[in-house]
Design a protein around this motif. Structure first.
Motif, PDB file in Angstrom:
ATOM      1  N   ILE A   1      44.705  56.266  30.201  1.00 21.20           N
ATOM      2  CA  ILE A   1      43.603  55.312  30.061  1.00 21.20           C
ATOM      3  C   ILE A   1      42.304  56.049  30.341  1.00 21.20           C
ATOM      4  O   ILE A   1      42.220  56.832  31.286  1.00 21.20           O
ATOM      5  CB  ILE A   1      43.767  54.157  31.074  1.00 21.20           C
ATOM      6  CG1 ILE A   1      45.082  53.420  30.827  1.00 21.20           C
ATOM      7  CG2 ILE A   1      42.576  53.205  31.007  1.00 21.20           C
ATOM      8  CD1 ILE A   1      45.443  52.455  31.946  1.00 21.20           C
ATOM      9  N   LEU A   2      41.296  55.799  29.531  1.00 19.85           N
ATOM     10  CA  LEU A   2      39.969  56.356  29.788  1.00 19.85           C
ATOM     11  C   LEU A   2      39.244  55.440  30.757  1.00 19.85           C
ATOM     12  O   LEU A   2      39.253  54.217  30.603  1.00 19.85           O
ATOM     13  CB  LEU A   2      39.161  56.476  28.500  1.00 19.85           C
ATOM     14  CG  LEU A   2      39.552  57.614  27.580  1.00 19.85           C
ATOM     15  CD1 LEU A   2      38.802  57.509  26.259  1.00 19.85           C
ATOM     16  CD2 LEU A   2      39.282  58.955  28.225  1.00 19.85           C
ATOM     17  N   ILE A   3      38.615  56.054  31.749  1.00 16.14           N
ATOM     18  CA  ILE A   3      37.861  55.281  32.735  1.00 16.14           C
ATOM     19  C   ILE A   3      36.585  56.022  33.100  1.00 16.14           C
ATOM     20  O   ILE A   3      36.448  57.217  32.844  1.00 16.14           O
ATOM     21  CB  ILE A   3      38.670  55.020  34.026  1.00 16.14           C
ATOM     22  CG1 ILE A   3      39.068  56.345  34.696  1.00 16.14           C
ATOM     23  CG2 ILE A   3      39.872  54.136  33.754  1.00 16.14           C
ATOM     24  CD1 ILE A   3      39.619  56.187  36.099  1.00 16.14           C
ATOM     25  N   THR A   4      35.673  55.281  33.698  1.00 21.10           N
ATOM     26  CA  THR A   4      34.476  55.831  34.327  1.00 21.10           C
ATOM     27  C   THR A   4      34.284  55.064  35.628  1.00 21.10           C
ATOM     28  O   THR A   4      35.012  54.105  35.912  1.00 21.10           O
ATOM     29  CB  THR A   4      33.214  55.648  33.454  1.00 21.10           C
ATOM     30  OG1 THR A   4      32.866  54.256  33.428  1.00 21.10           O
ATOM     31  CG2 THR A   4      33.413  56.182  32.041  1.00 21.10           C
ATOM     32  N   ARG A   5      33.306  55.459  36.362  1.00 24.81           N
ATOM     33  CA  ARG A   5      32.977  54.729  37.591  1.00 24.81           C
ATOM     34  C   ARG A   5      32.607  53.281  37.264  1.00 24.81           C
ATOM     35  O   ARG A   5      32.750  52.381  38.097  1.00 24.81           O
ATOM     36  CB  ARG A   5      31.817  55.433  38.291  1.00 24.81           C
ATOM     37  CG  ARG A   5      31.434  54.809  39.599  1.00 24.81           C
ATOM     38  CD  ARG A   5      30.251  55.526  40.202  1.00 24.81           C
ATOM     39  NE  ARG A   5      29.833  54.889  41.410  1.00 24.81           N
ATOM     40  CZ  ARG A   5      29.920  55.440  42.614  1.00 24.81           C
ATOM     41  NH1 ARG A   5      30.403  56.647  42.753  1.00 24.81           N
ATOM     42  NH2 ARG A   5      29.511  54.792  43.669  1.00 24.81           N
ATOM     43  N   TYR A   6      32.152  53.033  36.059  1.00 21.91           N
ATOM     44  CA  TYR A   6      31.655  51.718  35.661  1.00 21.91           C
ATOM     45  C   TYR A   6      32.714  50.854  34.976  1.00 21.91           C
ATOM     46  O   TYR A   6      32.421  49.750  34.519  1.00 21.91           O
ATOM     47  CB  TYR A   6      30.453  51.881  34.733  1.00 21.91           C
ATOM     48  CG  TYR A   6      29.436  52.826  35.309  1.00 21.91           C
ATOM     49  CD1 TYR A   6      28.638  52.448  36.382  1.00 21.91           C
ATOM     50  CD2 TYR A   6      29.318  54.121  34.822  1.00 21.91           C
ATOM     51  CE1 TYR A   6      27.723  53.326  36.940  1.00 21.91           C
ATOM     52  CE2 TYR A   6      28.400  55.011  35.375  1.00 21.91           C
ATOM     53  CZ  TYR A   6      27.611  54.607  36.432  1.00 21.91           C
ATOM     54  OH  TYR A   6      26.716  55.479  36.990  1.00 21.91           O
ATOM     55  N   SER A   7      33.951  51.339  34.895  1.00 20.79           N
ATOM     56  CA  SER A   7      35.018  50.558  34.265  1.00 20.79           C
ATOM     57  C   SER A   7      35.252  49.272  35.054  1.00 20.79           C
ATOM     58  O   SER A   7      34.968  49.192  36.250  1.00 20.79           O
ATOM     59  CB  SER A   7      36.306  51.381  34.205  1.00 20.79           C
ATOM     60  OG  SER A   7      36.154  52.483  33.341  1.00 20.79           O
ATOM     61  N   ASN A   8      35.805  48.287  34.383  1.00 19.57           N
ATOM     62  CA  ASN A   8      36.035  46.980  34.990  1.00 19.57           C
ATOM     63  C   ASN A   8      37.272  47.034  35.889  1.00 19.57           C
ATOM     64  O   ASN A   8      38.401  47.099  35.410  1.00 19.57           O
ATOM     65  CB  ASN A   8      36.216  45.941  33.878  1.00 19.57           C
ATOM     66  CG  ASN A   8      36.308  44.542  34.396  1.00 19.57           C
ATOM     67  OD1 ASN A   8      36.970  44.268  35.389  1.00 19.57           O
ATOM     68  ND2 ASN A   8      35.643  43.630  33.707  1.00 19.57           N
ATOM     69  N   SER A   9      37.048  47.003  37.186  1.00 18.02           N
ATOM     70  CA  SER A   9      38.145  47.146  38.140  1.00 18.02           C
ATOM     71  C   SER A   9      39.107  45.953  38.089  1.00 18.02           C
ATOM     72  O   SER A   9      40.303  46.107  38.335  1.00 18.02           O
ATOM     73  CB  SER A   9      37.606  47.334  39.554  1.00 18.02           C
ATOM     74  OG  SER A   9      36.811  46.232  39.932  1.00 18.02           O
ATOM     75  N   ILE A  10      38.608  44.786  37.763  1.00 16.32           N
ATOM     76  CA  ILE A  10      39.478  43.606  37.682  1.00 16.32           C
ATOM     77  C   ILE A  10      40.451  43.749  36.514  1.00 16.32           C
ATOM     78  O   ILE A  10      41.655  43.492  36.660  1.00 16.32           O
ATOM     79  CB  ILE A  10      38.643  42.311  37.566  1.00 16.32           C
ATOM     80  CG1 ILE A  10      37.848  42.099  38.852  1.00 16.32           C
ATOM     81  CG2 ILE A  10      39.538  41.107  37.275  1.00 16.32           C
ATOM     82  CD1 ILE A  10      36.832  40.978  38.777  1.00 16.32           C
ATOM     83  N   ASN A  11      39.951  44.179  35.359  1.00 17.08           N
ATOM     84  CA  ASN A  11      40.828  44.392  34.204  1.00 17.08           C
ATOM     85  C   ASN A  11      41.861  45.474  34.489  1.00 17.08           C
ATOM     86  O   ASN A  11      43.032  45.332  34.131  1.00 17.08           O
ATOM     87  CB  ASN A  11      40.026  44.765  32.960  1.00 17.08           C
ATOM     88  CG  ASN A  11      39.251  43.611  32.384  1.00 17.08           C
ATOM     89  OD1 ASN A  11      39.420  42.471  32.787  1.00 17.08           O
ATOM     90  ND2 ASN A  11      38.392  43.904  31.433  1.00 17.08           N
ATOM     91  N   LEU A  12      41.426  46.569  35.100  1.00 18.49           N
ATOM     92  CA  LEU A  12      42.356  47.651  35.422  1.00 18.49           C
ATOM     93  C   LEU A  12      43.404  47.179  36.429  1.00 18.49           C
ATOM     94  O   LEU A  12      44.602  47.442  36.263  1.00 18.49           O
ATOM     95  CB  LEU A  12      41.605  48.865  35.967  1.00 18.49           C
ATOM     96  CG  LEU A  12      40.810  49.657  34.935  1.00 18.49           C
ATOM     97  CD1 LEU A  12      39.877  50.654  35.629  1.00 18.49           C
ATOM     98  CD2 LEU A  12      41.731  50.383  33.969  1.00 18.49           C
ATOM     99  N   PHE A  13      42.979  46.475  37.470  1.00 19.86           N
ATOM    100  CA  PHE A  13      43.910  45.950  38.460  1.00 19.86           C
ATOM    101  C   PHE A  13      44.957  45.051  37.801  1.00 19.86           C
ATOM    102  O   PHE A  13      46.161  45.192  38.040  1.00 19.86           O
ATOM    103  CB  PHE A  13      43.158  45.178  39.547  1.00 19.86           C
ATOM    104  CG  PHE A  13      44.054  44.344  40.404  1.00 19.86           C
ATOM    105  CD1 PHE A  13      44.874  44.932  41.350  1.00 19.86           C
ATOM    106  CD2 PHE A  13      44.089  42.969  40.244  1.00 19.86           C
ATOM    107  CE1 PHE A  13      45.720  44.160  42.131  1.00 19.86           C
ATOM    108  CE2 PHE A  13      44.932  42.196  41.026  1.00 19.86           C
ATOM    109  CZ  PHE A  13      45.751  42.784  41.968  1.00 19.86           C
ATOM    110  N   SER A  14      44.515  44.139  36.948  1.00 22.81           N
ATOM    111  CA  SER A  14      45.441  43.231  36.263  1.00 22.81           C
ATOM    112  C   SER A  14      46.419  44.001  35.386  1.00 22.81           C
ATOM    113  O   SER A  14      47.616  43.703  35.366  1.00 22.81           O
ATOM    114  CB  SER A  14      44.674  42.224  35.401  1.00 22.81           C
ATOM    115  OG  SER A  14      43.897  41.393  36.203  1.00 22.81           O
ATOM    116  N   TYR A  15      45.909  44.993  34.674  1.00 21.05           N
ATOM    117  CA  TYR A  15      46.761  45.804  33.810  1.00 21.05           C
ATOM    118  C   TYR A  15      47.816  46.542  34.638  1.00 21.05           C
ATOM    119  O   TYR A  15      49.006  46.527  34.307  1.00 21.05           O
ATOM    120  CB  TYR A  15      45.905  46.792  33.010  1.00 21.05           C
ATOM    121  CG  TYR A  15      46.716  47.666  32.098  1.00 21.05           C
ATOM    122  CD1 TYR A  15      47.215  47.180  30.893  1.00 21.05           C
ATOM    123  CD2 TYR A  15      47.012  48.984  32.453  1.00 21.05           C
ATOM    124  CE1 TYR A  15      47.975  47.984  30.065  1.00 21.05           C
ATOM    125  CE2 TYR A  15      47.768  49.785  31.630  1.00 21.05           C
ATOM    126  CZ  TYR A  15      48.250  49.282  30.435  1.00 21.05           C
ATOM    127  OH  TYR A  15      49.012  50.082  29.616  1.00 21.05           O
TER     128      TYR A  15
END
Length: 150
Positions: free
Chosen positions: A93-107
């Motif tokens: 998965i591509l991420i940055t510091r600004y990625s949505n932590s809620i979406n990532l957590f749910s995934y």
């Protein structure tokens, strides 16, 4: 506007897109963009228990450099040792510091639940979630950008 200014503007726009509205997989990047994987992988085991919480994901993202892109592979490990078998929960998965932590957590939580069902795991007490990650960059040289205009 100079070419360097345009490149920086394009990079700034990428920060607004990568895993913000939905999960961005490395495999989904347009093949006309060269992804440069830099250096070695690192492992983050901040509060490693499988009882993943949103704050763990947010904390991980907050430690990332503000001006860099990363790829992450979430892993599930019984003993938290990278030289022994572990389960890969997802494609890169591509991420940055600004990625949505809620979406990532749910995934990640959904992938853990899928793994529990798939492997008929009854007890999660001994499992740890580990984030395997490394820096990536995008080749935004003028020759690659012209590929989009053809």
């Amino acid at each position: 506007m100079t070419w360097q200014d345009k490149k920086q503007e394009l990079k700034n726009n990428l920060f607004k897109l990568i895993s913000t509205e939905e999960i961005t997989f490395l495999k989904d990047i347009d093949i006309r963009i060269d992804v440069i994987k830099k250096g070695k992988f690192y492992y983050n085991c901040n509060n490693c228990t499988v009882e993943l919480e949103h704050s763990n994901v947010r904390g991980f993202l907050n430690q990332l450099d503000r001006n860099k892109f990363y790829t992450i592979i979430p892993l599930l490990s019984v003993n938290n040792k990278m030289d022994e078998p572990y389960i890969i929960l997802s494609k890169q998965i591509l991420i940055t510091r600004y990625s949505n932590s809620i979406n990532l957590f749910s995934y990640f939580a959904n992938k853990i639940n899928d793994t529990i069902k798939l492997y008929n795991i009854e007890e999660l007490d001994n499992f740890h979630i580990i984030f395997k990650y490394k820096e990536v960059d995008f080749d935004l040289n003028i020759n690659n950008i012209h590929k989009f205009m053809d």
